[in-house]
Design a protein around this motif. Structure first.
Motif, PDB file in Angstrom:
ATOM      1  N   ALA A 151      63.632 -29.112 -25.894  1.00  0.00           N
ATOM      2  CA  ALA A 151      65.032 -29.193 -26.305  1.00  0.00           C
ATOM      3  C   ALA A 151      65.222 -30.319 -27.323  1.00  0.00           C
ATOM      4  O   ALA A 151      65.932 -30.161 -28.327  1.00  0.00           O
ATOM      5  CB  ALA A 151      65.925 -29.407 -25.090  1.00  0.00           C
ATOM      6  N   ASP A 152      64.578 -31.454 -27.075  1.00  0.00           N
ATOM      7  CA  ASP A 152      64.657 -32.563 -28.027  1.00  0.00           C
ATOM      8  C   ASP A 152      64.008 -32.191 -29.357  1.00  0.00           C
ATOM      9  O   ASP A 152      64.492 -32.570 -30.433  1.00  0.00           O
ATOM     10  CB  ASP A 152      63.955 -33.796 -27.460  1.00  0.00           C
ATOM     11  N   LEU A 153      62.930 -31.443 -29.290  1.00  0.00           N
ATOM     12  CA  LEU A 153      62.179 -31.098 -30.493  1.00  0.00           C
ATOM     13  C   LEU A 153      62.928 -30.094 -31.370  1.00  0.00           C
ATOM     14  O   LEU A 153      62.966 -30.228 -32.595  1.00  0.00           O
ATOM     15  CB  LEU A 153      60.813 -30.534 -30.096  1.00  0.00           C
ATOM     16  N   THR A 154      63.522 -29.074 -30.732  1.00  0.00           N
ATOM     17  CA  THR A 154      64.156 -27.998 -31.484  1.00  0.00           C
ATOM     18  C   THR A 154      65.654 -28.195 -31.666  1.00  0.00           C
ATOM     19  O   THR A 154      66.269 -27.548 -32.521  1.00  0.00           O
ATOM     20  CB  THR A 154      63.930 -26.645 -30.791  1.00  0.00           C
ATOM     21  N   GLY A 155      66.252 -29.040 -30.835  1.00  0.00           N
ATOM     22  CA  GLY A 155      67.690 -29.222 -30.885  1.00  0.00           C
ATOM     23  C   GLY A 155      68.468 -28.083 -30.263  1.00  0.00           C
ATOM     24  O   GLY A 155      69.690 -27.976 -30.445  1.00  0.00           O
ATOM     25  N   GLY A 156      67.797 -27.225 -29.509  1.00  0.00           N
ATOM     26  CA  GLY A 156      68.468 -26.092 -28.880  1.00  0.00           C
ATOM     27  C   GLY A 156      68.141 -25.998 -27.401  1.00  0.00           C
ATOM     28  O   GLY A 156      67.263 -26.715 -26.894  1.00  0.00           O
ATOM     29  N   ASP A 157      68.844 -25.110 -26.724  1.00  0.00           N
ATOM     30  CA  ASP A 157      68.598 -24.892 -25.307  1.00  0.00           C
ATOM     31  C   ASP A 157      67.275 -24.156 -25.125  1.00  0.00           C
ATOM     32  O   ASP A 157      66.906 -23.303 -25.940  1.00  0.00           O
ATOM     33  CB  ASP A 157      69.745 -24.071 -24.711  1.00  0.00           C
ATOM     34  N   VAL A 158      66.564 -24.481 -24.072  1.00  0.00           N
ATOM     35  CA  VAL A 158      65.296 -23.817 -23.750  1.00  0.00           C
ATOM     36  C   VAL A 158      65.523 -23.032 -22.467  1.00  0.00           C
ATOM     37  O   VAL A 158      65.636 -23.597 -21.387  1.00  0.00           O
ATOM     38  CB  VAL A 158      64.156 -24.845 -23.576  1.00  0.00           C
ATOM     39  N   ARG A 159      65.588 -21.731 -22.586  1.00  0.00           N
ATOM     40  CA  ARG A 159      65.961 -20.881 -21.454  1.00  0.00           C
ATOM     41  C   ARG A 159      64.770 -20.325 -20.699  1.00  0.00           C
ATOM     42  O   ARG A 159      64.891 -19.967 -19.536  1.00  0.00           O
ATOM     43  CB  ARG A 159      66.836 -19.717 -21.941  1.00  0.00           C
ATOM     44  N   LEU A 173      58.284 -21.179  -8.267  1.00  0.00           N
ATOM     45  CA  LEU A 173      59.548 -20.568  -8.666  1.00  0.00           C
ATOM     46  C   LEU A 173      60.722 -21.495  -8.366  1.00  0.00           C
ATOM     47  O   LEU A 173      61.657 -21.616  -9.163  1.00  0.00           O
ATOM     48  CB  LEU A 173      59.753 -19.230  -7.949  1.00  0.00           C
ATOM     49  N   ASP A 174      60.690 -22.165  -7.227  1.00  0.00           N
ATOM     50  CA  ASP A 174      61.766 -23.100  -6.881  1.00  0.00           C
ATOM     51  C   ASP A 174      61.851 -24.232  -7.905  1.00  0.00           C
ATOM     52  O   ASP A 174      62.950 -24.661  -8.281  1.00  0.00           O
ATOM     53  CB  ASP A 174      61.540 -23.671  -5.485  1.00  0.00           C
ATOM     54  N   ALA A 175      60.696 -24.721  -8.367  1.00  0.00           N
ATOM     55  CA  ALA A 175      60.695 -25.790  -9.360  1.00  0.00           C
ATOM     56  C   ALA A 175      61.264 -25.301 -10.689  1.00  0.00           C
ATOM     57  O   ALA A 175      62.003 -26.035 -11.371  1.00  0.00           O
ATOM     58  CB  ALA A 175      59.278 -26.325  -9.555  1.00  0.00           C
ATOM     59  N   VAL A 176      60.926 -24.081 -11.080  1.00  0.00           N
ATOM     60  CA  VAL A 176      61.446 -23.506 -12.318  1.00  0.00           C
ATOM     61  C   VAL A 176      62.956 -23.310 -12.211  1.00  0.00           C
ATOM     62  O   VAL A 176      63.713 -23.617 -13.151  1.00  0.00           O
ATOM     63  CB  VAL A 176      60.724 -22.175 -12.621  1.00  0.00           C
ATOM     64  N   ARG A 177      63.406 -22.846 -11.077  1.00  0.00           N
ATOM     65  CA  ARG A 177      64.848 -22.671 -10.863  1.00  0.00           C
ATOM     66  C   ARG A 177      65.571 -24.019 -10.912  1.00  0.00           C
ATOM     67  O   ARG A 177      66.612 -24.155 -11.562  1.00  0.00           O
ATOM     68  CB  ARG A 177      65.089 -21.987  -9.516  1.00  0.00           C
ATOM     69  N   ALA A 178      64.999 -25.022 -10.257  1.00  0.00           N
ATOM     70  CA  ALA A 178      65.632 -26.342 -10.216  1.00  0.00           C
ATOM     71  C   ALA A 178      65.702 -26.967 -11.605  1.00  0.00           C
ATOM     72  O   ALA A 178      66.616 -27.754 -11.890  1.00  0.00           O
ATOM     73  CB  ALA A 178      64.867 -27.258  -9.265  1.00  0.00           C
ATOM     74  N   ALA A 179      64.753 -26.646 -12.478  1.00  0.00           N
ATOM     75  CA  ALA A 179      64.740 -27.203 -13.828  1.00  0.00           C
ATOM     76  C   ALA A 179      65.766 -26.548 -14.742  1.00  0.00           C
ATOM     77  O   ALA A 179      65.970 -27.015 -15.869  1.00  0.00           O
ATOM     78  CB  ALA A 179      63.345 -27.072 -14.439  1.00  0.00           C
ATOM     79  N   GLY A 180      66.378 -25.460 -14.290  1.00  0.00           N
ATOM     80  CA  GLY A 180      67.458 -24.843 -15.050  1.00  0.00           C
ATOM     81  C   GLY A 180      67.081 -23.710 -15.965  1.00  0.00           C
ATOM     82  O   GLY A 180      67.888 -23.284 -16.797  1.00  0.00           O
ATOM     83  N   TYR A 181      65.873 -23.180 -15.823  1.00  0.00           N
ATOM     84  CA  TYR A 181      65.481 -22.051 -16.661  1.00  0.00           C
ATOM     85  C   TYR A 181      66.241 -20.786 -16.255  1.00  0.00           C
ATOM     86  O   TYR A 181      66.514 -20.564 -15.063  1.00  0.00           O
ATOM     87  CB  TYR A 181      63.987 -21.782 -16.539  1.00  0.00           C
ATOM     88  N   ALA A 182      66.537 -19.956 -17.246  1.00  0.00           N
ATOM     89  CA  ALA A 182      67.224 -18.695 -16.986  1.00  0.00           C
ATOM     90  C   ALA A 182      66.258 -17.577 -16.621  1.00  0.00           C
ATOM     91  O   ALA A 182      66.637 -16.629 -15.920  1.00  0.00           O
ATOM     92  CB  ALA A 182      68.043 -18.281 -18.212  1.00  0.00           C
ATOM     93  N   TYR A 183      65.015 -17.665 -17.099  1.00  0.00           N
ATOM     94  CA  TYR A 183      64.024 -16.645 -16.794  1.00  0.00           C
ATOM     95  C   TYR A 183      62.635 -17.258 -16.858  1.00  0.00           C
ATOM     96  O   TYR A 183      62.444 -18.343 -17.425  1.00  0.00           O
ATOM     97  CB  TYR A 183      64.125 -15.464 -17.771  1.00  0.00           C
TER      98      TYR A 183
END
Length: 233
Positions: A151-159, A173-183
């Motif tokens: 996100a810092d590198l591209t200036g955009g959201d990382v989904r 999967l729980d760690a990925v969910r907790a980090a805020g990924y959409a998929y």
């Protein structure tokens, strides 16, 4: 699911397709009325009931040849894709592969250029480790810190996230969910289902038109994790 686009002569892992083969594969998609898009766009289209005719294209590991060879061909065929990169190895190589040639990875400028060309930049973790074997702190760094770094590198959201080696389990999967990924993309996630365990179909140098047709017919049902109208590869 693609990886490297280069000379496939020395390829013990079957992860490399030549530019000529990728060109032919994308041409095959377009002639069948299909269009390759990023996973972000595919999922958004599916959510609106407009996923028919779209194919999610992904390129794992963030090799430099994605920018050199894949991006021009994707543009030529009016397609986009998702590139899963490793912000902890920017400008490095595929040191996690014990066999085969060293392949250079995108550096920071290359990642920004890929995003500038309309490609989705998503995370493959920091350094390409098997997350199912990682301890808690390592798992959190690989999953959450890689998202923040991109996100810092591209200036955009990382989904999006892609599991290194395709390996995932409920803890990961729980760690990925907790980090805020959409998929998140796997390969064959087995009993795991849902947007954080999306299956994909491997595409390699040997995949000519008839093999792609066979893979679409036999592997396509795994794409129902999205919606019946969508086709993924």
């Amino acid at each position: 699911m693609y990886h490297s686009v280069a000379d496939p002569a020395d390829d013990p892992y079957n992860i490399t397709v030549s530019p000529e083969r990728l060109d032919a594969q994308l041409d095959w998609l377009r002639r069948r009325g299909l269009r390759g898009v990023s996973m972000e766009r595919l999922l958004d289209a599916c959510a609106r009931g407009r996923g028919r005719g779209l194919v999610g294209l992904t390129f794992d590991d963030g090799y430099r040849d994605f920018l050199d060879h894949a991006v021009p061909l994707l543009h030529h065929h009016d397609c986009t894709a998702t590139v899963f990169v490793l912000p902890g190895r920017l400008g490095g190589d595929n040191a996690w592969d014990p066999l085969g040639p060293r392949k250079p990875l995108l550096d920071a400028d290359g990642v920004r250029r890929a995003a500038g060309h309309g490609m989705e930049v998503a995370s493959h973790g920091l350094t390409h480790v098997d997350l199912t074997r990682a301890d808690g702190p390592t798992l959190r760094r690989e999953v959450a810190d890689s998202r923040a770094a991109l996100a810092d590198l591209t200036g955009g959201d990382v989904r999006g996230f892609c599991y290194p080696y395709g390996h995932a389990d409920p803890r990961v999967l729980d760690a990925v969910r907790a980090a805020g990924y959409a998929y998140a993309c796997a390969i064959a996630p087995g009993p795991l289902t849902g947007p954080l365990a999306l299956p994909r179909i491997h595409v390699g140098q040997q995949d000519t038109a008839w093999r792609l047709r066979l893979k679409q017919a036999t592997g396509g049902p795994r794409g129902r994790t999205l919606r019946p109208a969508a086709v993924t590869t």
